[in-house]
Enzyme design. Structure first.
Site, PDB file in Angstrom:
ATOM      1  N   HIS A 257      58.901  29.111  41.224  1.00 22.90           N
ATOM      2  CA  HIS A 257      60.362  29.140  41.203  1.00 22.90           C
ATOM      3  C   HIS A 257      60.855  28.094  40.202  1.00 22.90           C
ATOM      4  O   HIS A 257      60.357  26.976  40.184  1.00 22.90           O
ATOM      5  CB  HIS A 257      60.902  28.830  42.602  1.00 22.90           C
ATOM      6  CG  HIS A 257      62.362  29.136  42.761  1.00 22.90           C
ATOM      7  ND1 HIS A 257      63.349  28.404  42.136  1.00 22.90           N
ATOM      8  CD2 HIS A 257      63.002  30.102  43.468  1.00 22.90           C
ATOM      9  CE1 HIS A 257      64.535  28.912  42.460  1.00 22.90           C
ATOM     10  NE2 HIS A 257      64.354  29.939  43.266  1.00 22.90           N
ATOM     11  N   ARG A 273      72.064  29.097  39.974  1.00 20.28           N
ATOM     12  CA  ARG A 273      72.247  29.708  38.656  1.00 20.28           C
ATOM     13  C   ARG A 273      73.024  31.011  38.755  1.00 20.28           C
ATOM     14  O   ARG A 273      73.822  31.334  37.886  1.00 20.28           O
ATOM     15  CB  ARG A 273      70.878  29.944  37.996  1.00 20.28           C
ATOM     16  CG  ARG A 273      70.264  28.665  37.430  1.00 20.28           C
ATOM     17  CD  ARG A 273      68.814  28.882  37.031  1.00 20.28           C
ATOM     18  NE  ARG A 273      67.971  29.076  38.204  1.00 20.28           N
ATOM     19  CZ  ARG A 273      67.068  30.048  38.353  1.00 20.28           C
ATOM     20  NH1 ARG A 273      66.873  30.921  37.391  1.00 20.28           N
ATOM     21  NH2 ARG A 273      66.360  30.151  39.458  1.00 20.28           N
TER      22      ARG A 273
END
Lengths: 656, 244
Positions: A257, A273
């Site tokens: 990740h 994000r």
């Protein structure tokens, strides 16, 4: 010898396990869930950002449906997934999320009218439709064409798990806590349950069942730094491997990740994000658009993690005493948004980093996060080689993720697989009886007893904690984001040595009841075997696909490698697993292999790809009147339990 | 950055009920502090290097799962996210959470307690038509503010800090406790749950329920998730007082 009989035994009390349990209970079968811990503490609770389901209610999800979700999932998998399973999944996900809504998940809802969002670093006003007001909303996530990730702030896994466990309690499903399955009981290619150790008393109990489902999550803790809970050690998968009969699939497919905090590796959700957060380097420069001009920070996870690593290798990382990292900037989202939709992230920053993410950047680095590999199952969730053994969720290689999972597709898989596999588990319970003799059961229990008594009587030997640490370091250094032949060869050799050493573990605390050192001593040899499966599979796969990135073989090679890795461990004394492969059939693909649209497309094509593309075109041309459901039926007919066959309704288009 | 290496002194409660003849005692361990060290890291260090029999519970180690509540220098808190640097004198005393069955050392059985709590207050959506919902169709709409409010009350992680900090619970074994009130309040404001106030009254309308609370509010003071216990207990009391 204590023996407990049931119809449906589920090992693991997270989202997938509980959902399977609910399905078999609702069909009238006696059901027991085993869990290391109280079910509500399972690692499912740590899923923050959300669950993908193509409801298409929010304006940025407009036009979304199963087909778009399918295409994103297949692309995300780098064409490594089983497209039948991906189809079953995307078609059922909207039902799963609506069911969870009825069971109590307070999904974030669409509010009609204008709202400000951050897209590509800029404030944009979007207008939600009046008729969508009050329906389940969604946020943006990486690798998706639409805003499809449904959420409750950044505590989505928590609310899903609480609703699921509450439902299980309502149905009276017993969860036997602090119980660890340490071996499967099987005979003539049929699984009949497990030998289980009570972690408090140390007692061994045989749980005998018609159907056994392993839903124990991933194997992230094979790595020294992982976002995973400390219990995600892959033991459920390992006991399947140790049968010598069940196979594991794609064990080398391990996801990193992009944004775990440094140094402890705790996750900050992709929602950071998705909601508009940016990645910055040591100069405060936003670098992702240079690498991936189209998707930028919201490229697929494997891609972003590699780009971040590349950028740090160019000397652009921020130096720290824990090594280089980059910055995640969510300050532009504003306090109100962060305190409402990213509050877990905020808490984590405050407690573990002592910073306020409203004002300060978050130090992040790609970190082990997800196991695409696991117990190989067919589309019904059953092991193709060990009858009566089922698996669901991260523990399984049901294979909707191939070589890279999209964010938001994991909790979605747990509940969708739970629904679908749960029905097949119930079918299996209806159609089979337990025909195993007590002498066989006794044999399996005695074998485990012997192993434990050997551990408790050996006076001199290896320290399990140290073995584990060494294994984790090997995996981290040599089987990480970027891989290469020499490192992988070394990893394989070093792990072989660890495997030998792990046969001579001795304990300092020699008691059979609650004993953390004994727990470790039972688990570590299994974990080392799992690590060997990952490292050896990675060494043999001489191509790059999804999260498996070989520096010495950078191209995706469909010609030679459009296949699933299958791993077995038949001989207990062997120091390596056996690896074989099964081809993915291009001629049956609804979506023939193509480019994911990241970086340079250097794919070595499969000879059937062009043939299948042409065939797909012909089928489309020959059936001009077919709607999208009929077209899917022509291109990719799937079997799915009757109750999940209905079309899904969306605003503005009904059931079309 | 200048770092002076500190030696931390952990005083830890030790007792293993599984071990015949074992007696409760406090044992001191010394650990060299590392930057960013949490109690999670320190306890694992002790287990791996000094005493492999030491029992404690961690799962997510990120303050999300609620496994690791214990009494840290007199205050119930989540050990995983407690930095050792916040203890100026470097002395940290750890006790298991009171009010729960002891498994051993710092490990307590919160599982049986919270399962019983959920069963007692029927911690699920009550709707006789729930099983007839057609999941192919659009979900039932919900006001976005209501969804947010439910989430606010749903953030409890069942860590048990409120139960261990509750004086009423200490006096009344069957007192439901703040976690239970919070869960009930969460269902009471959920339009999907069709239970009436009278039905809620049957669950909490006595001294083991919301009227037993002495409002010392240890729950409010020690909740690691900062849940609004005081407000919710007052809300439920008012609501219940109106029933009969």
């Amino acid at each position: 010898m204590k023996v407990i009989y049931t119809d449906s035994l589920i090992i693991g009390g997270g989202l997938a396990g509980l959902r399977v349990a609910i399905a078999s209970m609702q069909r009238g079968f006696d059901t027991i869930v085993l869990s290391l811990i109280p079910a509500k503490r399972s690692h499912s609770a740590a899923a923050q950002g959300g669950m993908q389901a193509s409801l298409g209610a929010c304006i940025k999800g407009d036009g979304d449906d199963e087909d778009v979700h399918f295409a994103d999932t297949v692309k995300g998998s780098d064409w490594g997934c089983d497209q039948d399973v991906a189809r079953m999944f995307v078609n059922t996900a909207p039902k799963a999320i609506r069911q969870l809504s009825a069971w109590g998940v307070p999904w974030s809802r669409v509010r009609k009218g204008d709202r400000d969002v951050i897209i590509n670093g800029k404030k944009v006003t979007i207008t939600e439709k009046d008729e969508a007001h009050g329906l389940i909303s969604a946020r943006d996530f990486g690798g998706t064409k639409k805003w499809r990730t449904c959420f409750t702030s950044d505590g989505t896994g928590h609310t899903m798990l609480y609703a699921m466990d509450n439902k299980a309690i309502q149905l009276g499903i017993p969860v036997h806590e602090r119980k660890e399955a340490i071996a499967l009981i099987h005979e003539d290619g049929v699984c009949y349950g497990a030998v289980v150790r009570d972690l408090v008393t140390g007692e061994l109990i045989a749980y005998i069942a018609k159907a056994t489902t392993i839903a124990t999550g991933g194997y992230g803790r094979l790595y020294s730094v992982s976002t995973n809970a400390v219990i995600s050690e892959g033991i459920g998968t390992a006991i399947a491997l140790e049968t010598g009969v069940a196979t594991l699939g794609n064990m080398e497919a391990v996801q990193f990740h992009p944004t775990a905090i440094v140094p402890v590796g705790i996750l900050t959700t992709e929602g950071c994000r998705g909601d508009g957060g940016l990645l910055l380097d040591k100069d405060g420069y936003r670098f992702m658009p240079d690498y991936e001009p189209e998707k930028k920070e919201l490229a697929s996870r494997d891609v972003v993690s590699r780009r971040m690593t590349e950028h740090m290798r160019k000397g652009k990382g921020v130096e720290s005493r824990y090594g280089d990292h980059l910055w995640l900037d969510i300050t532009l989202l504003g306090r109100e948004h962060i305190e409402k939709n990213l509050r877990e992230v905020k808490e984590i920053c405050e407690y573990f980093l002592g910073i306020d993410p409203v004002k300060e950047y978050i130090p992040v680095r790609p970190t082990q996060h997800y196991s695409m590999g696991g117990i190989r199952t067919n589309a019904t969730g059953e092991s193709p080689t060990l009858k009566g053994l089922f698996s669901a969720g991260e523990a399984a290689c049901w294979d909707m993720h191939g070589f890279n999972r999209l964010g938001g597709n994991s909790v979605a898989e747990t509940v969708v697989a739970g629904m679908i596999v749960g029905e097949y588990v119930a079918d299996y319970c209806a159609g089979n009886t337990i025909s195993i003799g007590t002498s066989t059961i006794e044999h399996f229990v005695r074998t485990e007893e012997k192993k434990i008594s050997d551990l408790l009587t050996r006076t001199y030997g290896e320290n399990p904690f140290e073995l584990k640490k060494e294994m984790q370091e090997i995996m981290m250094d040599k089987v990480g984001i970027f891989r290469n032949g020499p490192d992988l060869e070394q990893a394989v050799e070093e792990l072989k040595v660890l495997n030998q050493r792990a046969r001579k573990i001795a304990l300092r605390n020699r008691i059979s009841s609650s004993n953390p050192e004994l727990v470790e001593a039972i688990r570590v040899p299994k974990m080392i075997k799992m690590a060997q499966c990952v490292a050896y599979g990675a060494l043999l796969r001489t191509e790059s696909r999804g999260a498996h990135a070989r520096e010495d073989y950078p191209e995706r090679n469909d010609r030679d490698w459009l296949k699933r890795t299958l791993t077995t461990w038949k001989d207990e004394q062997a120091d390596l697993p056996e690896v074989t492969y099964e081809d993915l059939d291009v001629m049956k693909m609804e979506m023939p292999p193509g480019s994911r649209g990241y970086g340079v497309d250097n794919t070595v094509h499969h000879p059937d790809t062009a043939k299948r593309e042409q065939e797909v075109e012909e089928i489309k041309a020959n059936n001009p009147g077919a709607d999208r459901y009929e077209m899917q039926e022509l291109l990719n007919p799937i079997n799915i339990p009757e109750k999940f066959k209905g079309k899904n309704e969306r605003i503005g288009r009904g059931f079309k | 950055m200048s770092e002076q290496e500190r030696i931390l002194k952990f005083q830890i409660f030790r007792y293993n009920p599984q071990r015949k003849g074992d007696k409760p005692r406090m044992v001191t361990y010394e650990v060299t502090e590392a930057p960013g060290m949490t109690i999670f890291i320190a306890l694992n260090d002790i287990r791996e290097k000094q005493d492999p029999s030491l029992q404690f519970d961690f799962v997510c180690r990120a303050g999300i799962c609620g496994s690791c509540a214990m009494v840290v220098n007199g205050r119930p808190d989540l050990a995983c996210r407690t930095l050792t640097s916040k203890f100026e004198d470097g002395e940290i005393k750890l006790l298991p959470l009171p009010g729960f069955e002891l498994i051993g050392d710092l490990s307590v059985n919160t599982g049986n307690f919270f399962r019983a709590m959920s069963e007692r207050i029927e911690s699920w959506i009550h709707d006789q038509y729930a099983d007839e919902v057609n999941y192919d169709q659009l979900e039932e709409r919900m006001d976005p503010d209501v969804a947010d409010e439910i989430y606010e009350l749903e953030r409890c992680v069942e860590c048990g800090a409120c139960i261990s900090a509750c004086a009423t619970k200490r006096m009344r074994d069957d007192f439901l406790g703040a976690a239970g009130f919070m869960r009930l309040a969460r269902f009471a404001i959920d339009p999907r749950d069709k239970r009436s106030d009278e039905e809620f009254y049957d669950v909490i309308g006595d001294d083991d329920g919301v009227f037993g609370c002495m409002t010392l509010l240890g729950c409010e003071d020690y909740c690691p998730k900062d849940l609004p216990h005081q407000t919710q207990i007052a809300y439920l009391r008012k609501k219940m007082a109106m029933v009969r």
